[in-house]
Design a protein around this motif. Structure first.
Motif, mmCIF file in Angstrom:
data_model
loop_
_atom_site.group_PDB
_atom_site.id
_atom_site.type_symbol
_atom_site.label_atom_id
_atom_site.label_comp_id
_atom_site.label_asym_id
_atom_site.label_seq_id
_atom_site.Cartn_x
_atom_site.Cartn_y
_atom_site.Cartn_z
ATOM 1 N N SER A 144 0.808 -1.224 0.000
ATOM 2 C CA SER A 144 0.000 0.000 0.000
ATOM 3 C C SER A 144 0.838 1.269 0.000
ATOM 4 N N PRO A 190 -2.658 -6.043 9.453
ATOM 5 C CA PRO A 190 -3.536 -5.626 8.358
ATOM 6 C C PRO A 190 -4.727 -4.841 8.898
ATOM 7 N N THR A 211 -3.603 2.356 4.519
ATOM 8 C CA THR A 211 -3.943 1.203 5.344
ATOM 9 C C THR A 211 -2.912 0.099 5.156
ATOM 10 N N THR A 213 -1.549 -3.538 4.795
ATOM 11 C CA THR A 213 -2.109 -4.745 4.184
ATOM 12 C C THR A 213 -1.076 -5.871 4.254
#
Length: 489
Positions: A144, A190, A211, A213
């Motif tokens: 990300s 995550p 975010t 991941t």
């Protein structure tokens, strides 16, 4: 109890870090030797005391430096890590075990080894403590962070859980040092989201919610991991190996050397500047791929404590279809380069001599490796320093870093203004100079763990700043992937 010969050479230098070397070959036989007691039988439960007793059995039988173990009262500790730290404190004071012995999760480490699975933004961070600045030095494809615009050379200036509570990186450093910055970035789980404000290399200021991941750590980047560079009429193989810890790294190295062999490459730049180590098996494959004409000769040796001398092993060069016989090699390192990275470099010395150079900055200094001892019912793996690696000449005393043993050294910065693989990048340019016989400045005065820092001098001048050496950002108790890849978030 089970234990595997996976000397995952992991390094955590106080709150900093460098790491790595391991081996997934057959486990050593579980026998006591030389009067050393056998490990304590597995406890029936997973209480802290049971885990401490298990760890004691491991250390008493296998620890490489038995004379550098301290007594410690188990009742005085509320976690296993601190207890292990206390037991190996004399070895740490002697610069022999700088947080190389630790406890970790079997499941998490196996996932990392088997598939490269990790969680986070997929970026590696280093910081300038004096100026309270935080930089992205590398970004992983498929994660990300890179998708949000974070790549090499970006500077993170503020961190928050929302746009409304952003804290500047400078204020975090001022309030709690590097640990406060690591804490602000949140756990490696995550779904954890942070708002980051950062300045991209071109000067654009970006504020974005990102975010964490699950992503796969690719050992050889598809962007710059394996390249053939030109220096006049000469063709130079450039290989950037991010980590030895992912088992598939061996196959990716084979593919890279297939490319080099097909193009007649005989000179190499091996870029290990952030590589904390990993699996000794992968390091051995790396050696085989540089061992054309040397099959059957000694690549490296593992030497255990005297009571375990029957477990000592010698690794010979093996046949690899894509192997080449390099004539000159430049290895790029920083203080984040450790263990398996150092094993590869040290093992080349007997065969290349003055045709080998260390470029960048001094490496960390970890000529030892760990075995993993498992208490499966408790998802507990104790990583204990159990052997030292030496080369064909039985040389392996580089606890102060490889600059003390490699015949040639060339100091260069880690140039964040250029992408990895760019021949204009400071360390790569210095490596090309060495390979061409051009002059370079030796690495001098750097202690183990020295990290060449800065962006490039031109950019420094334009910005009116002087960036000193940078250090990898590392939480005090890193996740398995952070042990092996210093600065990973």
């Amino acid at each position: 109890m089970t234990f595997a010969r996976t000397a995952l050479s992991l390094v955590l230098a106080l709150q900093l870090a460098a790491c790595g070397g391991g081996d997934s070959s057959a486990p050593p036989v579980a026998v006591g030797g030389g009067g050393t007691p056998a490990p304590t039988p597995p406890p029936s439960g997973c209480s802290l005391r049971a885990q401490q007793d298990f760890a004691d059995g491991v250390l008493n039988e296998w620890y490489l430096f038995p004379d550098l173990l301290a007594n410690a009262n188990p009742a005085s500790f509320n976690n296993l890590d601190d207890y292990l730290d206390a037991r190996v404190a004399p070895a740490r004071a002697a610069n022999r075990d700088r947080f190389f012995t630790f406890a970790t999760s079997i499941a998490q480490e196996n996932a990392l080894i088997n598939s490269g699975s990790s969680a986070g933004f997929g970026i590696r961070l280093s910081y300038d403590d004096a100026n309270r600045r935080l930089f992205v030095v590398e970004a992983y494809e498929g994660a990300s962070g890179l998708a949000a615009g974070l790549d090499r050379g970006a500077e993170i200036t503020a961190i928050g859980t929302t746009a409304a509570n952003l804290q500047t990186v400078s204020s975090l450093f001022a309030s709690g040092g590097s640990q406060a910055v690591a804490n602000a970035l949140g756990p490696s789980d995550p779904g954890v989201t942070r708002v980051l404000r950062f300045v991209q290399p071109g000067g654009a200021i970006v504020e974005r919610s990102i975010t964490k991941t699950t992503f796969a750590l690719d050992p050889v980047s598809d962007r710059y991991g394996a390249l053939v560079l030109s220096d006049g009429a000469r063709r130079i193989g450039y290989i950037n190996l991010r980590t030895f810890v992912v088992a598939d790294a061996a196959n990716q190295l084979r593919a890279a050397f297939g490319q080099f062999a097909s193009q007649g490459v005989r000179e190499l730049i091996i870029d290990l500047r952030y590589n904390g180590g990993g699996l000794v098996d992968v390091a051995d494959t790396f050696g085989d791929l540089m061992g054309s004409g040397r099959v059957g000769q000694v690549w490296s040796r593992e030497v255990l404590r005297p009571s375990k001398a029957s477990q000592n092993t010698t690794r010979l060069f093996r046949t690899e279809a894509n192997a080449i016989a390099p004539t000159r090699v430049a290895v790029i390192t920083t203080g984040s380069s450790a263990s398996a990275s150092e094993l590869v470099t040290n093992s080349l010395i007997p065969y290349l001599g003055n045709n080998l150079a260390l470029v960048g900055a001094n490496s960390f200094g970890k000529p030892v490796g760990q075995f993993g001892f498992d208490l499966a019912a408790c998802d507990l793996r104790v990583r204990a320093v159990a052997f030292q690696t030496v080369n064909a000449n039985n040389q392996g005393d580089y606890f102060t870093g490889l600059a003390s043993v490699v015949p040639n050294t060339c100091r260069a910065g880690d140039d964040l203004a250029r992408p990895l693989g760019d021949p204009r990048e400071a360390s790569i340019a210095a490596a090309l100079d060495f390979l061409a016989g051009r002059a370079c400045t030796p690495i001098t005065g750097g202690a183990a763990g020295d990290v060449a820092g800065g962006i490039d001098q031109g950019q420094n001048a334009r910005q009116g700043i002087d960036l000193p050496d940078r250090l990898p950002l590392q939480p005090r108790r890193p996740e398995p992937a952070q042990h092996e890849l210093p600065g990973l978030f």
